[in-house]
Design a protein around this motif. Structure first.
Motif, PDB file in Angstrom:
ATOM      1  N   ASN A  35     -72.243  30.636 -49.439  1.00  0.00           N
ATOM      2  CA  ASN A  35     -71.393  31.031 -48.310  1.00  0.00           C
ATOM      3  C   ASN A  35     -70.040  30.318 -48.384  1.00  0.00           C
ATOM      4  N   PRO A  36     -69.340  30.425 -49.525  1.00  0.00           N
ATOM      5  CA  PRO A  36     -68.105  29.657 -49.725  1.00  0.00           C
ATOM      6  C   PRO A  36     -66.962  30.083 -48.820  1.00  0.00           C
ATOM      7  N   GLY A  37     -67.039  31.290 -48.243  1.00  0.00           N
ATOM      8  CA  GLY A  37     -65.960  31.768 -47.374  1.00  0.00           C
ATOM      9  C   GLY A  37     -66.359  31.862 -45.917  1.00  0.00           C
ATOM     10  N   PHE A  38     -67.516  31.294 -45.537  1.00  0.00           N
ATOM     11  CA  PHE A  38     -67.966  31.236 -44.140  1.00  0.00           C
ATOM     12  C   PHE A  38     -68.255  32.608 -43.548  1.00  0.00           C
ATOM     13  N   GLU A  39     -68.511  33.605 -44.401  1.00  0.00           N
ATOM     14  CA  GLU A  39     -68.673  34.966 -43.892  1.00  0.00           C
ATOM     15  C   GLU A  39     -70.040  35.202 -43.272  1.00  0.00           C
ATOM     16  N   THR A  40     -71.063  34.457 -43.717  1.00  0.00           N
ATOM     17  CA  THR A  40     -72.415  34.659 -43.214  1.00  0.00           C
ATOM     18  C   THR A  40     -72.669  33.736 -42.032  1.00  0.00           C
ATOM     19  N   ALA A  41     -73.115  34.290 -40.930  1.00  0.00           N
ATOM     20  CA  ALA A  41     -73.346  33.503 -39.724  1.00  0.00           C
ATOM     21  C   ALA A  41     -74.557  32.602 -39.885  1.00  0.00           C
ATOM     22  N   GLY A  42     -74.545  31.495 -39.146  1.00  0.00           N
ATOM     23  CA  GLY A  42     -75.661  30.564 -39.179  1.00  0.00           C
ATOM     24  C   GLY A  42     -76.093  30.196 -37.786  1.00  0.00           C
ATOM     25  N   THR A  43     -76.441  28.936 -37.580  1.00  0.00           N
ATOM     26  CA  THR A  43     -76.893  28.454 -36.275  1.00  0.00           C
ATOM     27  C   THR A  43     -75.940  27.381 -35.756  1.00  0.00           C
ATOM     28  N   ASP A  44     -76.095  27.028 -34.457  1.00  0.00           N
ATOM     29  CA  ASP A  44     -75.301  25.976 -33.828  1.00  0.00           C
ATOM     30  C   ASP A  44     -73.804  26.231 -33.978  1.00  0.00           C
ATOM     31  N   ASP A  45     -73.414  27.500 -33.874  1.00  0.00           N
ATOM     32  CA  ASP A  45     -71.996  27.879 -33.943  1.00  0.00           C
ATOM     33  C   ASP A  45     -71.350  27.542 -35.278  1.00  0.00           C
ATOM     34  N   MET A  46     -72.159  27.334 -36.311  1.00  0.00           N
ATOM     35  CA  MET A  46     -71.621  27.054 -37.648  1.00  0.00           C
ATOM     36  C   MET A  46     -72.113  28.112 -38.619  1.00  0.00           C
ATOM     37  N   PRO A  47     -71.305  28.450 -39.636  1.00  0.00           N
ATOM     38  CA  PRO A  47     -71.739  29.425 -40.637  1.00  0.00           C
ATOM     39  C   PRO A  47     -72.957  28.928 -41.417  1.00  0.00           C
ATOM     40  N   TYR A  48     -73.648  29.838 -42.036  1.00  0.00           N
ATOM     41  CA  TYR A  48     -74.822  29.528 -42.852  1.00  0.00           C
ATOM     42  C   TYR A  48     -74.459  28.513 -43.954  1.00  0.00           C
ATOM     43  N   CYS A  49     -75.296  27.490 -44.098  1.00  0.00           N
ATOM     44  CA  CYS A  49     -75.160  26.432 -45.113  1.00  0.00           C
ATOM     45  C   CYS A  49     -73.993  25.481 -44.847  1.00  0.00           C
ATOM     46  N   TRP A  50     -73.467  25.477 -43.622  1.00  0.00           N
ATOM     47  CA  TRP A  50     -72.419  24.525 -43.263  1.00  0.00           C
ATOM     48  C   TRP A  50     -72.815  23.827 -41.962  1.00  0.00           C
ATOM     49  N   LYS A  51     -72.410  22.549 -41.808  1.00  0.00           N
ATOM     50  CA  LYS A  51     -72.758  21.798 -40.614  1.00  0.00           C
ATOM     51  C   LYS A  51     -71.586  20.941 -40.155  1.00  0.00           C
ATOM     52  N   LYS A  52     -71.587  20.622 -38.865  1.00  0.00           N
ATOM     53  CA  LYS A  52     -70.615  19.694 -38.315  1.00  0.00           C
ATOM     54  C   LYS A  52     -71.012  18.277 -38.705  1.00  0.00           C
ATOM     55  N   SER A  53     -70.011  17.466 -39.032  1.00  0.00           N
ATOM     56  CA  SER A  53     -70.307  16.105 -39.451  1.00  0.00           C
ATOM     57  C   SER A  53     -69.132  15.202 -39.105  1.00  0.00           C
TER      58      SER A  53
END
Length: 799
Positions: A35-53
């Protein structure tokens, strides 16, 4: 120095049950970022395979925005208020999302970004199969950019034990950074196998050559200057006769021409401290005020301090220090200041006064301006600057026993506290061991090697200990034993046996990322050991190589030259003689065929967080800065190897300079480019700028989970006092016999019986010659017939 919060933990450092890793699969040749371009949705308002840190005291927002480089989405991270810490959108640390990597390989990382703040960097974390997720390094500072801009960088070689990495862009200043289109590709294995240009033995183990021109001075201090020459400081050269005559010497050696120039020297700088200042001049502090007097005082240190200018090749006096310091430490700090501890005062007692040289004021600060613990750190205590500005006392020192406690410690100047660090083995037998910050400095690991004790004079040991200062509660752990070589006990070279190791160890950082350890002796100023080996920080192993054919014990030095060779000089056994022969080691990497060349350096004036471009004549795998040596008595706490992550465009290489001045204190550095076979270029000199470059840089952003949960005993300032009492026999020499530069040991090696004959036989075998008895005392029973001459015919025949 940085103070304050030490306990912040990054959210990304914690593994939950949902992030447990499965066995890694092999990496594909395609983009390794999911998901290098953030196109796929995920959970916790973050794209799939990305997280807030992130961590620290700051206000922030994370947004998926439509203002994308490609596609319909990008990630925007904004800081509106910041006291400390950072925020980042990070690849999720899970088996599903974190890219698989292979130890020893490198990876090209890329992304597109827009930024309204200069305070951003590409930050990496790695998963260790044993220790779990941990901060790895900051690779690249991103410049401000109003339009979409591409950023690329090449990782260092992946450390052993690492199976996955996660990365993202840290924001550690107010403003916003929008990123998109991340890429990660494994670097293809380049270069054909090397072609050996020497004998098979030389290509495996290197080669030592003894130079035809001898060192003209009795130098025990070696400083590599920013013009490639070497300052060799002798002072009186541990010669009482030269001291009495006022004959104090230094020399400048030119490795290119092979010539020496003797330099007028204003004071007896024998056993001074020294360090390169950020402008390339050399600060030389204290030295020898007086040699010991039998039955009276011991060595004395003076307060004088000088600066040596490599351009004019002259010394000029600074203001005095607050105290005398014979055998002081000298560590340069991230702001260009120098801090110094230990040594002997003008009255032969131990100095408990910390000294601080102000780079801004170009002077030693008044006592009341310097934080004091009133601790006695001993002689040449090895004080290594850590990435957050604290100092690590490694336990390496000179003469006798170590400090009380565990033998190693972390000193926080701002808090003015000392915390004991555990794990150093045989802490009272690390006299004239060597300690070195291992390559790269970003890893914050220290290796301590060998040592003995000149008071009790046991066989020197083979111990090595390693500490990882990135751990929350770091502790030394046992390293592999030093390889054994041969030892000359007076009857020729024989193999070492049992646990025989060496003191007077020299340790030299090499541009291929390994450490050469060389030289040494088995006992106090006696019994030279012939052994050299290469320590590989990646594998934690020693590889024995060719040994220096010359004796290299007390007052010897070894150090890296800009051409990648190692120079070794000096030896001062107990009989007072001096070895003027100079050896040069050619490491195996210089016998592997053609070496790369740095054909141009666009700018030699560098600042923290820079991207600096060089050109090379063929592909290289890595580049680094190595701080030039300033070494004496096995001690150079400022020696460091700083990795420069690469962005590669053919023969144009962009080097990403650390933003943390505590990793690379200001000054002149040797810049090496190294190919995939470990073959280095000849170094180019670059100047990493000091305090003026620091005002906009907060190094706390680059200090992650780091020695922040120390469990050792903590002490604050003690009661103010004048000094620490020190025995006149601190150097392990009984001054009742011979001249002051002769060292009859207070305790003979274990194989020597406590009889007149056995001791006199040992002295004769070690070429002590005729020894006058100083005064009426004969504590070692070397003059039974009391004729004033030790070990005369009448003495030996009577006992």
């Amino acid at each position: 120095m940085r103070s304050g919060r030490r306990t912040a933990l990054l959210a990304v450092m914690v593994l939950t049950s949902g992030l447990l890793l499965t066995s890694p699969q092999s990496a594909s040749a395609a983009n390794l970022v999911k998901n290098p371009g953030f196109e796929t949705a995920g959970t916790d308002d973050m794209p799939y395979c990305w997280k807030k840190s992130g961590w620290g005291d700051n206000d922030f927002t994370f947004e998926t925005v439509a203002d994308a480089h490609s596609g319909s989405k990008a990630m925007k991270v904004t800081l509106t208020r910041r006291v400390e810490g950072d925020r980042k959108a990070l690849i999720t640390e899970s088996a599903e999302c974190a890219p698989v990597v292979t130890p020893g390989k490198q990876y090209d990382l890329g992304l597109w970004y827009r930024s309204t703040t200069p305070d951003t960097s590409v930050t990496l974390f790695r998963h260790d199969a044993t220790a779990g997720w941990q901060y790895w390094t900051d690779l690249k500072t991103l410049e401000m950019a109003g339009g979409w801009t591409e950023a690329t960088v090449r990782t260092p070689e992946v450390p052993a034990g690492t199976d996955r990495i996660a990365w993202g862009v840290s924001v550690y200043g107010t403003g916003s950074v929008t990123t998109d289109d991340y890429t990660m590709d494994q670097v293809a294995d380049p270069v054909p196998d090397p072609v050996c240009t020497g004998t098979a033995e030389e290509c495996a183990n290197g080669r030592w050559d003894v130079l035809p021109t001898r060192n003209p001075v009795r130098s025990m201090h070696s400083v590599v200057l920013n013009n490639g020459k070497v300052l060799l400081i002798a002072g009186s050269g541990n010669s009482e006769e030269m001291f009495e005559a006022g004959t104090f010497t230094s020399a400048v050696y030119d490795p290119v021409k092979g010539t020496y120039k003797v330099i007028p020297t204003p004071k007896d700088m024998f056993c001074a401290g020294h360090v390169q200042l950020d402008d390339g001049r050399v600060l030389v502090m204290s030295g020898n005020k007086a040699y010991p007097v039998p039955g009276g005082h011991g060595y004395e240190g003076f307060k004088d301090s000088y600066v040596f200018d490599p351009v004019t090749e002259t010394y000029s006096k600074t203001n005095d220090m607050n105290d005398g310091h014979w055998y002081p430490s000298a560590t340069i700090l991230g702001n260009g200041d120098v801090i110094s501890f230990g040594g002997l005062k003008e009255d032969s007692t131990g100095s408990v006064t910390a000294e601080r040289w102000s780079d801004a004021e170009q002077k030693w600060l008044e006592l009341w301006k310097v934080n004091q613990t009133w601790s006695y750190w001993g002689l040449y205590p090895s004080m290594i600057l850590m990435q957050d500005g604290r100092l690590f006392y490694s336990g390496s020192h000179v003469f006798g026993n170590n400090i009380p406690g565990t033998g190693s410690a972390i000193y926080d100047y701002d808090a003015n506290t000392v915390t004991q660090i555990p794990g150093l083995r045989n802490k009272d037998e690390r006299d004239q061991s060597a300690s070195v910050l291992l390559p790269p400095a970003q890893d914050q690991k220290v290796l301590t090697l060998g040592g003995g004790n000149i008071d009790s004079n046991p066989d020197a040991n083979r111990l090595t200990d390693v500490i990882d200062l990135k751990q929350p509660n770091p502790s030394y752990v046992a390293g592999p034993p030093l390889p054994q070589g041969t030892v000359d006990l007076g009857g020729g070279k024989i193999p070492q046996t049992g646990n025989q190791g060496k003191m007077y160890v020299s340790a030299v950082l090499l541009p291929d990322g390994k450490v050469l350890e060389t030289g040494g002796a088995l006992h106090n100023r006696a019994d030279p050991v012939y052994e050299s080996s290469l320590y590989d920080p990646a594998t934690g192993t020693f590889d024995p190589v060719a040994a220096d054919p010359e004796e290299r014990g007390y007052h010897s030095s070894a150090f890296l030259l800009p051409d990648g060779r190692v120079m070794a000089t000096g030896d001062n056994p107990g009989n007072g003689s001096w070895n003027h022969d100079v050896s040069i080691y050619t490491p195996p990497y210089l016998l592997k065929g053609e070496r790369p060349t740095i054909t141009s350096v666009i700018d030699t004036e560098w600042t923290y967080g820079d991207t600096q471009r060089i050109t090379v004549d063929r592909p290289v795998a890595k580049a680094e800065l190595i701080r030039p040596a300033a070494v004496t008595h096995s001690s150079d706490p400022n020696q460091r190897f700083v990795d420069l992550p690469l962005s590669v465009d053919g023969n144009n290489i962009d080097l990403n300079v650390t933003s943390n001045p505590n990793l690379a204190p200001p000054g002149w550095y040797m810049l090496f480019a190294v190919d995939a076979n470990g073959v280095p270029s000849v170094a180019k000199w670059v100047h990493l700028q000091g305090p003026s470059a620091l005002s906009a840089t907060d190094s706390s952003a680059h200090v992650h989970d780091f020695a922040d949960d120390l469990k050792g005993k903590v002490t604050g300032p003690g009661k103010q006092r004048k000094s620490q009492k020190v025995s006149p026999t601190v150097s392990g020499c009984d001054r009742h016999y011979g001249s002051a530069n002769v060292c009859v040991p207070t305790d003979f090696p274990p194989t020597v019986k406590a009889t007149t004959k056995s001791r006199c036989d040992w002295l004769k075998k070690n070429d002590y010659g005729r020894l006058k008895v100083n005064g009426s005392n004969d504590p070692l029973r070397l003059d039974p017939n009391r004729d004033g001459t030790a070990c005369g015919k009448g003495d030996v025949s009577r006992r």
